[in-house]
Write a protein that holds these residues in place. Structure first.
Motif, PDB file in Angstrom:
ATOM      1  N   PRO A  34       9.104  22.008  11.593  1.00  0.00           N
ATOM      2  CA  PRO A  34       9.179  21.593  10.169  1.00  0.00           C
ATOM      3  C   PRO A  34       8.086  22.537   9.457  1.00  0.00           C
ATOM      4  O   PRO A  34       8.515  23.233   8.429  1.00  0.00           O
ATOM      5  CB  PRO A  34       8.833  20.265  10.209  1.00  0.00           C
ATOM      6  N   SER A  35       6.948  22.524   9.970  1.00  0.00           N
ATOM      7  CA  SER A  35       5.922  23.449   9.269  1.00  0.00           C
ATOM      8  C   SER A  35       6.265  24.935   9.239  1.00  0.00           C
ATOM      9  O   SER A  35       5.949  25.584   8.235  1.00  0.00           O
ATOM     10  CB  SER A  35       4.470  23.053   9.725  1.00  0.00           C
ATOM     11  N   ASN A  36       6.619  25.345  10.326  1.00  0.00           N
ATOM     12  CA  ASN A  36       7.063  26.901  10.531  1.00  0.00           C
ATOM     13  C   ASN A  36       8.332  27.158   9.526  1.00  0.00           C
ATOM     14  O   ASN A  36       8.315  28.324   8.725  1.00  0.00           O
ATOM     15  CB  ASN A  36       7.518  27.126  11.908  1.00  0.00           C
ATOM     16  N   VAL A  37       8.966  26.417   9.415  1.00  0.00           N
ATOM     17  CA  VAL A  37      10.333  26.686   8.234  1.00  0.00           C
ATOM     18  C   VAL A  37       9.833  26.469   6.746  1.00  0.00           C
ATOM     19  O   VAL A  37      10.014  27.189   5.960  1.00  0.00           O
ATOM     20  CB  VAL A  37      11.716  25.908   8.445  1.00  0.00           C
ATOM     21  N   VAL A  38       8.836  25.759   6.713  1.00  0.00           N
ATOM     22  CA  VAL A  38       8.199  25.480   5.173  1.00  0.00           C
ATOM     23  C   VAL A  38       7.472  26.953   5.179  1.00  0.00           C
ATOM     24  O   VAL A  38       7.531  27.415   3.894  1.00  0.00           O
ATOM     25  CB  VAL A  38       7.447  24.387   5.049  1.00  0.00           C
ATOM     26  N   ALA A  39       6.700  27.121   5.981  1.00  0.00           N
ATOM     27  CA  ALA A  39       5.770  28.536   5.677  1.00  0.00           C
ATOM     28  C   ALA A  39       6.784  29.734   5.496  1.00  0.00           C
ATOM     29  O   ALA A  39       6.536  30.582   4.832  1.00  0.00           O
ATOM     30  CB  ALA A  39       4.947  28.754   7.189  1.00  0.00           C
ATOM     31  N   ARG A  40       7.892  29.654   6.271  1.00  0.00           N
ATOM     32  CA  ARG A  40       8.871  30.897   6.205  1.00  0.00           C
ATOM     33  C   ARG A  40       9.312  30.731   4.668  1.00  0.00           C
ATOM     34  O   ARG A  40       9.520  32.015   4.025  1.00  0.00           O
ATOM     35  CB  ARG A  40      10.117  30.846   7.072  1.00  0.00           C
ATOM     36  N   ASN A  41       9.535  29.857   4.140  1.00  0.00           N
ATOM     37  CA  ASN A  41      10.105  29.619   2.735  1.00  0.00           C
ATOM     38  C   ASN A  41       8.951  30.213   1.650  1.00  0.00           C
ATOM     39  O   ASN A  41       9.150  30.492   0.491  1.00  0.00           O
ATOM     40  CB  ASN A  41      10.445  28.359   2.183  1.00  0.00           C
TER      41      ASN A  41
END
Length: 136
Positions: free
Chosen positions: A72-79
């Protein structure tokens, strides 16, 4: 109003929001997304992007995740590469309540600092707090 998005493993974010609303009442401009076993991480990334755009009414968006380095935090960071928003990991109930309760009164950058402080101050050793001055 600052938008709030909570992205977590499983239903943690949804249940956290329910708990916050039990305490401070029903909230608007807030959304939760969960990553469950077998879910497609790329689809979650797209849903995060869509949700941030939907929640941004001009005052910005604060995104919470549960675990730094988790999907979850990785996909947020990608955004963050193409969207402008703030994100905090380690979401807990004091943080979410503070964010929901204060988001109409302060700017996003100040809200981030206030929420971090609330999260840290919400962690207590109950034995030390209750029995600090006794022989218990």
């Amino acid at each position: 109003m600052i938008g709030i998005l909570v992205v977590t493993h499983g239903n943690f974010g949804t249940e956290l929001l329910k708990s916050a609303e039990l305490i401070i009442g029903k909230q608007e401009n807030v959304k939760t997304l969960g990553l469950n076993h077998g879910d497609n991480v790329e689809e979650l990334c797209d849903r995060v992007c869509e949700s941030i755009k939907e929640l941004d009414s001009g005052d910005g968006v604060l995104v919470f995740t549960d675990l730094f380095g988790g999907s979850p935090s990785n996909v947020v960071a990608r955004n963050m590469e193409h969207l402008n928003f703030y994100s905090l990991t380690g979401v807990n109930l004091p943080m979410l309540i503070e964010a929901l309760d204060s988001r109409d009164n302060i700017e996003l950058e100040e809200l981030v600092d206030t929420v971090c402080t609330s999260g840290i101050e919400g962690i207590k050793n109950i034995r030390s707090e209750l029995f600090a001055n006794s022989n218990a």
